[in-house]
Motif scaffolding. Structure first.
Motif, PDB file in Angstrom:
ATOM      1  N   ALA A 100     -42.719  57.906 114.293  1.00  0.00           N
ATOM      2  CA  ALA A 100     -41.649  58.898 114.138  1.00  0.00           C
ATOM      3  C   ALA A 100     -41.117  59.328 115.498  1.00  0.00           C
ATOM      4  O   ALA A 100     -39.896  59.483 115.667  1.00  0.00           O
ATOM      5  CB  ALA A 100     -42.165  60.106 113.351  1.00  0.00           C
ATOM      6  N   ASP A 101     -41.996  59.506 116.481  1.00  0.00           N
ATOM      7  CA  ASP A 101     -41.553  59.872 117.830  1.00  0.00           C
ATOM      8  C   ASP A 101     -40.694  58.779 118.448  1.00  0.00           C
ATOM      9  O   ASP A 101     -39.673  59.061 119.085  1.00  0.00           O
ATOM     10  CB  ASP A 101     -42.755  60.149 118.746  1.00  0.00           C
ATOM     11  N   ILE A 102     -41.086  57.522 118.256  1.00  0.00           N
ATOM     12  CA  ILE A 102     -40.302  56.411 118.793  1.00  0.00           C
ATOM     13  C   ILE A 102     -38.942  56.350 118.119  1.00  0.00           C
ATOM     14  O   ILE A 102     -37.905  56.227 118.777  1.00  0.00           O
ATOM     15  CB  ILE A 102     -41.063  55.078 118.633  1.00  0.00           C
ATOM     16  N   GLU A 103     -38.937  56.457 116.800  1.00  0.00           N
ATOM     17  CA  GLU A 103     -37.668  56.385 116.056  1.00  0.00           C
ATOM     18  C   GLU A 103     -36.744  57.551 116.385  1.00  0.00           C
ATOM     19  O   GLU A 103     -35.531  57.411 116.394  1.00  0.00           O
ATOM     20  CB  GLU A 103     -37.947  56.321 114.562  1.00  0.00           C
ATOM     21  N   ALA A 104     -37.325  58.720 116.690  1.00  0.00           N
ATOM     22  CA  ALA A 104     -36.520  59.892 117.034  1.00  0.00           C
ATOM     23  C   ALA A 104     -36.054  59.848 118.488  1.00  0.00           C
ATOM     24  O   ALA A 104     -35.235  60.663 118.904  1.00  0.00           O
ATOM     25  CB  ALA A 104     -37.327  61.162 116.786  1.00  0.00           C
ATOM     26  N   GLY A 105     -36.598  58.916 119.257  1.00  0.00           N
ATOM     27  CA  GLY A 105     -36.220  58.810 120.653  1.00  0.00           C
ATOM     28  C   GLY A 105     -36.870  59.848 121.547  1.00  0.00           C
ATOM     29  O   GLY A 105     -36.442  60.061 122.673  1.00  0.00           O
ATOM     30  N   THR A 106     -37.912  60.514 121.054  1.00  0.00           N
ATOM     31  CA  THR A 106     -38.583  61.544 121.851  1.00  0.00           C
ATOM     32  C   THR A 106     -39.682  60.966 122.732  1.00  0.00           C
ATOM     33  O   THR A 106     -40.268  61.678 123.539  1.00  0.00           O
ATOM     34  CB  THR A 106     -39.181  62.639 120.948  1.00  0.00           C
ATOM     35  N   THR A 107     -39.948  59.678 122.571  1.00  0.00           N
ATOM     36  CA  THR A 107     -40.926  59.003 123.416  1.00  0.00           C
ATOM     37  C   THR A 107     -40.519  57.549 123.554  1.00  0.00           C
ATOM     38  O   THR A 107     -39.761  57.027 122.738  1.00  0.00           O
ATOM     39  CB  THR A 107     -42.353  59.113 122.822  1.00  0.00           C
ATOM     40  N   THR A 108     -40.997  56.932 124.601  1.00  0.00           N
ATOM     41  CA  THR A 108     -40.722  55.515 124.793  1.00  0.00           C
ATOM     42  C   THR A 108     -42.031  54.803 125.065  1.00  0.00           C
ATOM     43  O   THR A 108     -43.022  55.407 125.481  1.00  0.00           O
ATOM     44  CB  THR A 108     -39.777  55.275 125.983  1.00  0.00           C
TER      45      THR A 108
END
Length: 74
Positions: free
Chosen positions: A53-61
């Protein structure tokens, strides 16, 4: 009686595979419910969903494997 420090120092002289086995056996004696494979699987499922979810939301890479490998070696 042998102190925990003495046991620790003695354990450090063991080969890595023996230290890993010893650590695993000691942890298993603690009776942590996380030793239950179903608990571990459920917790990993939650963690992986959170990370995705963090990756898809762009909040982490992510970190490319080669970069991570360099970081782990240093």
């Amino acid at each position: 009686m042998t102190s925990t420090g003495d046991v620790f120092e003695a354990a450090l002289t063991l080969p890595e595979s023996d230290r890993a086995e010893l650590a695993h056996r000691l942890i298993a004696t603690l009776g942590d419910p996380a030793d239950d494979p179903d608990v571990v699987a459920a917790e990993w499922s939650i963690e992986l969903s959170r990370r995705l979810a963090d990756i898809e939301a762009g909040t982490t890479t992510g970190i490319p494997w080669e970069e991570l490998r360099k970081q782990l070696k240093s």
